[in-house]
Design an enzyme around this catalytic site. Structure first.
Site, PDB file in Angstrom:
ATOM      1  N   ASN A   8     -18.704   5.323 -37.730  1.00  0.00           N
ATOM      2  CA  ASN A   8     -19.863   4.718 -37.069  1.00  0.00           C
ATOM      3  C   ASN A   8     -18.991   3.885 -36.654  1.00  0.00           C
ATOM      4  O   ASN A   8     -19.352   3.315 -37.907  1.00  0.00           O
ATOM      5  CB  ASN A   8     -20.887   5.004 -36.650  1.00  0.00           C
ATOM      6  CG  ASN A   8     -21.805   5.073 -36.931  1.00  0.00           C
ATOM      7  OD1 ASN A   8     -21.793   4.558 -35.790  1.00  0.00           O
ATOM      8  ND2 ASN A   8     -23.169   4.944 -37.301  1.00  0.00           N
ATOM      9  N   TRP A   9     -18.772   3.524 -35.276  1.00  0.00           N
ATOM     10  CA  TRP A   9     -18.749   1.535 -35.231  1.00  0.00           C
ATOM     11  C   TRP A   9     -19.732   0.786 -34.225  1.00  0.00           C
ATOM     12  O   TRP A   9     -19.634  -0.063 -34.448  1.00  0.00           O
ATOM     13  CB  TRP A   9     -17.557   1.910 -34.058  1.00  0.00           C
ATOM     14  CG  TRP A   9     -15.556   1.820 -34.773  1.00  0.00           C
ATOM     15  CD1 TRP A   9     -15.700   2.943 -35.898  1.00  0.00           C
ATOM     16  CD2 TRP A   9     -14.606   1.762 -34.247  1.00  0.00           C
ATOM     17  NE1 TRP A   9     -14.242   2.501 -36.170  1.00  0.00           N
ATOM     18  CE2 TRP A   9     -13.907   2.154 -34.843  1.00  0.00           C
ATOM     19  CE3 TRP A   9     -14.142   1.189 -32.876  1.00  0.00           C
ATOM     20  CZ2 TRP A   9     -12.273   1.657 -35.386  1.00  0.00           C
ATOM     21  CZ3 TRP A   9     -13.034   1.026 -32.599  1.00  0.00           C
ATOM     22  CH2 TRP A   9     -11.445   0.718 -33.900  1.00  0.00           C
ATOM     23  N   LYS A  10     -20.442   1.885 -34.648  1.00  0.00           N
ATOM     24  CA  LYS A  10     -21.968   1.334 -33.640  1.00  0.00           C
ATOM     25  C   LYS A  10     -21.547   0.712 -32.757  1.00  0.00           C
ATOM     26  O   LYS A  10     -20.570   1.286 -31.885  1.00  0.00           O
ATOM     27  CB  LYS A  10     -23.040  -0.241 -35.664  1.00  0.00           C
ATOM     28  CG  LYS A  10     -23.075   1.006 -35.761  1.00  0.00           C
ATOM     29  CD  LYS A  10     -23.682   0.582 -37.496  1.00  0.00           C
ATOM     30  CE  LYS A  10     -23.889   1.856 -38.115  1.00  0.00           C
ATOM     31  NZ  LYS A  10     -24.829   1.314 -39.136  1.00  0.00           N
ATOM     32  N   HIS A  91     -29.149   8.941 -34.985  1.00  0.00           N
ATOM     33  CA  HIS A  91     -29.304   7.722 -36.577  1.00  0.00           C
ATOM     34  C   HIS A  91     -30.025   6.998 -36.579  1.00  0.00           C
ATOM     35  O   HIS A  91     -31.325   6.552 -35.633  1.00  0.00           O
ATOM     36  CB  HIS A  91     -28.133   6.202 -36.070  1.00  0.00           C
ATOM     37  CG  HIS A  91     -27.986   5.948 -37.163  1.00  0.00           C
ATOM     38  ND1 HIS A  91     -28.028   4.766 -37.140  1.00  0.00           N
ATOM     39  CD2 HIS A  91     -26.213   6.183 -37.452  1.00  0.00           C
ATOM     40  CE1 HIS A  91     -27.566   3.673 -37.917  1.00  0.00           C
ATOM     41  NE2 HIS A  91     -26.428   5.055 -39.033  1.00  0.00           N
ATOM     42  N   GLU A  93     -30.475   3.349 -36.816  1.00  0.00           N
ATOM     43  CA  GLU A  93     -30.048   2.719 -35.878  1.00  0.00           C
ATOM     44  C   GLU A  93     -31.644   2.689 -33.989  1.00  0.00           C
ATOM     45  O   GLU A  93     -32.181   2.303 -34.138  1.00  0.00           O
ATOM     46  CB  GLU A  93     -29.630   1.785 -36.113  1.00  0.00           C
ATOM     47  CG  GLU A  93     -29.574   0.930 -37.119  1.00  0.00           C
ATOM     48  CD  GLU A  93     -27.589   0.609 -37.426  1.00  0.00           C
ATOM     49  OE1 GLU A  93     -27.105   1.456 -36.737  1.00  0.00           O
ATOM     50  OE2 GLU A  93     -27.436   0.717 -38.380  1.00  0.00           O
ATOM     51  N   GLU A 158     -28.506   9.998 -44.407  1.00  0.00           N
ATOM     52  CA  GLU A 158     -28.260   8.199 -44.563  1.00  0.00           C
ATOM     53  C   GLU A 158     -29.676   8.293 -44.795  1.00  0.00           C
ATOM     54  O   GLU A 158     -30.637   7.521 -44.466  1.00  0.00           O
ATOM     55  CB  GLU A 158     -28.403   7.923 -43.416  1.00  0.00           C
ATOM     56  CG  GLU A 158     -26.524   8.506 -42.760  1.00  0.00           C
ATOM     57  CD  GLU A 158     -26.178   7.448 -42.295  1.00  0.00           C
ATOM     58  OE1 GLU A 158     -24.578   6.977 -42.618  1.00  0.00           O
ATOM     59  OE2 GLU A 158     -26.342   6.888 -40.578  1.00  0.00           O
ATOM     60  N   GLY A 164     -26.165  -0.389 -44.355  1.00  0.00           N
ATOM     61  CA  GLY A 164     -25.460  -2.225 -44.422  1.00  0.00           C
ATOM     62  C   GLY A 164     -25.514  -2.423 -45.821  1.00  0.00           C
ATOM     63  O   GLY A 164     -25.541  -4.268 -45.354  1.00  0.00           O
ATOM     64  N   SER A 203     -23.095   2.579 -47.324  1.00  0.00           N
ATOM     65  CA  SER A 203     -22.474   1.612 -47.707  1.00  0.00           C
ATOM     66  C   SER A 203     -21.581   2.646 -48.113  1.00  0.00           C
ATOM     67  O   SER A 203     -21.021   1.969 -49.387  1.00  0.00           O
ATOM     68  CB  SER A 203     -23.181   0.933 -48.640  1.00  0.00           C
ATOM     69  OG  SER A 203     -24.338   0.073 -47.798  1.00  0.00           O
ATOM     70  N   GLY A 224     -19.947   4.109 -41.866  1.00  0.00           N
ATOM     71  CA  GLY A 224     -20.062   2.552 -41.079  1.00  0.00           C
ATOM     72  C   GLY A 224     -19.133   1.395 -40.801  1.00  0.00           C
ATOM     73  O   GLY A 224     -18.226   1.257 -40.623  1.00  0.00           O
ATOM     74  N   GLY A 225     -19.370   0.828 -41.108  1.00  0.00           N
ATOM     75  CA  GLY A 225     -19.306  -1.018 -41.486  1.00  0.00           C
ATOM     76  C   GLY A 225     -17.313  -0.747 -42.258  1.00  0.00           C
ATOM     77  O   GLY A 225     -16.666  -1.351 -41.606  1.00  0.00           O
TER      78      GLY A 225
HETATM   79  P1  PGA Z   1     -22.914   1.239 -43.488  1.00  0.00           P
HETATM   80  O1  PGA Z   1     -23.355   2.519 -42.164  1.00  0.00           O
HETATM   81  O2  PGA Z   1     -21.260   2.283 -44.265  1.00  0.00           O
HETATM   82  O3  PGA Z   1     -22.747  -0.065 -42.444  1.00  0.00           O
HETATM   83  O4  PGA Z   1     -24.015   1.745 -44.488  1.00  0.00           O
HETATM   84  C1  PGA Z   1     -23.200   3.488 -42.062  1.00  0.00           C
HETATM   85  C2  PGA Z   1     -24.080   4.081 -40.886  1.00  0.00           C
HETATM   86  O5  PGA Z   1     -25.410   3.640 -40.234  1.00  0.00           O
HETATM   87  O6  PGA Z   1     -23.550   5.373 -40.590  1.00  0.00           O
END
Ligand code: PGA
Length: 243
Positions: A8-10, A91, A93, A158, A164, A203, A224-225
């Site tokens: 997930n590149w956000k 998600h 977010e 999640e 993050g 994470s 994500g990251g």
């Molecule tokens: P993260 O994000 O791996 O940076 O913790 C995961 C996500 O939000 O899907």
């Protein structure tokens, strides 16, 4: 079932990042499904760069309607046309930044399925909810109200506090939550609930991927990251048990 490692590149990534990433993923490990969900603007160029390879593409959200006067939104058929096979929905977010309720997530999930996309529906508790012992209750309620009847697709667990932050739940906590999610899916969807992949997200890094992905009922990861760098993403994929 083969595991799915989804990136997930956000709101990260530019056109200049596509070629190198696509080239690196030509050496992706076999036996695991790979997916990248970049920002909408990169989808079409990414699709061209990944053509013929093993990595699928997805969007990060869609509108519940197939078209309409909704400034700034993207419809599921538009994602499909741009080369997406999947879409991340609900998600945390989006639930937090955009006030998305379970009912909205369910409507979006129905729209995604109608457009032929595979939805990845995200659920997860906040830190405060875990502290008061409400984590499983919250997640079960999100599943009950976010998944349409007859749902087919993917669920991602999640925990909001793990996204993050570099923090992850203990292996026992992940295993317990995934078992609870499987039980809820069977309860809600009958036999179809056995076929839903349950991803863990929050994470996930090359250093913890092998132990998380080996846990019972963990069917892959939503990353994500660590998905922004092809090397880290592929290292996570290499840690997945082969299906
Ligand atoms: P993260 O994000 O791996 O940076 O913790 C995961 C996500 O939000 O899907």
């Amino acid at each position: 079932m083969r595991q799915l490692i989804a990136g997930n590149w956000k709101m990260f990534g530019r056109l200049a990042d596509i070629a190198g990433f696509a080239r690196a993923t030509r050496n992706a490990p076999a036996g695991v499904d790979l997916l990248i969900c970049p920002p909408f603007t990169l989808l079409e160029r990414f699709a061209a760069a990944l053509a013929g390879g093993a990595v699928a593409l997805g969007g990060q959200d869609c509108h519940p309607s197939a078209e309409g006067a909704h400034t700034g939104d993207i419809a599921a058929p538009m994602l499909a046309e741009a080369g997406a096979a999947y879409v991340i929905l609900g998600h945390s977010e989006r639930r937090i930044d955009h006030g998305e309720s379970n009912a909205i997530v369910r409507a979006k999930t129905e729209a995604a399925i109608a457009a032929g996309l595979i939805p990845i529906v995200c659920v997860g508790e906040t830190e405060a909810e875990r502290e008061v012992g409400e984590a499983e209750h919250v997640v079960r309620s999100q599943l009950r109200h976010s998944l349409p009847s007859g749902f087919s697709g993917v669920v991602a667990y999640e925990p909001v506090w793990a996204i993050g932050t570099g923090c992850t739940p203990t292996e026992d906590d992940v295993a317990a939550m995934h078992a609870a999610i499987r039980a809820a899916l069977l309860d809600q969807l009958g036999a179809g609930g056995a076929k839903i992949l349950i991803l863990y997200g929050g994470s996930v890094k090359p250093g913890n991927a092998a132990s998380l992905l080996a846990l019972p009922e963990v069917g892959g990861a939503l990353v994500g990251g660590a998905s922004l760098q092809a090397e880290a993403f592929l290292a996570i994929a290499s840690a997945a048990p082969l299906g």
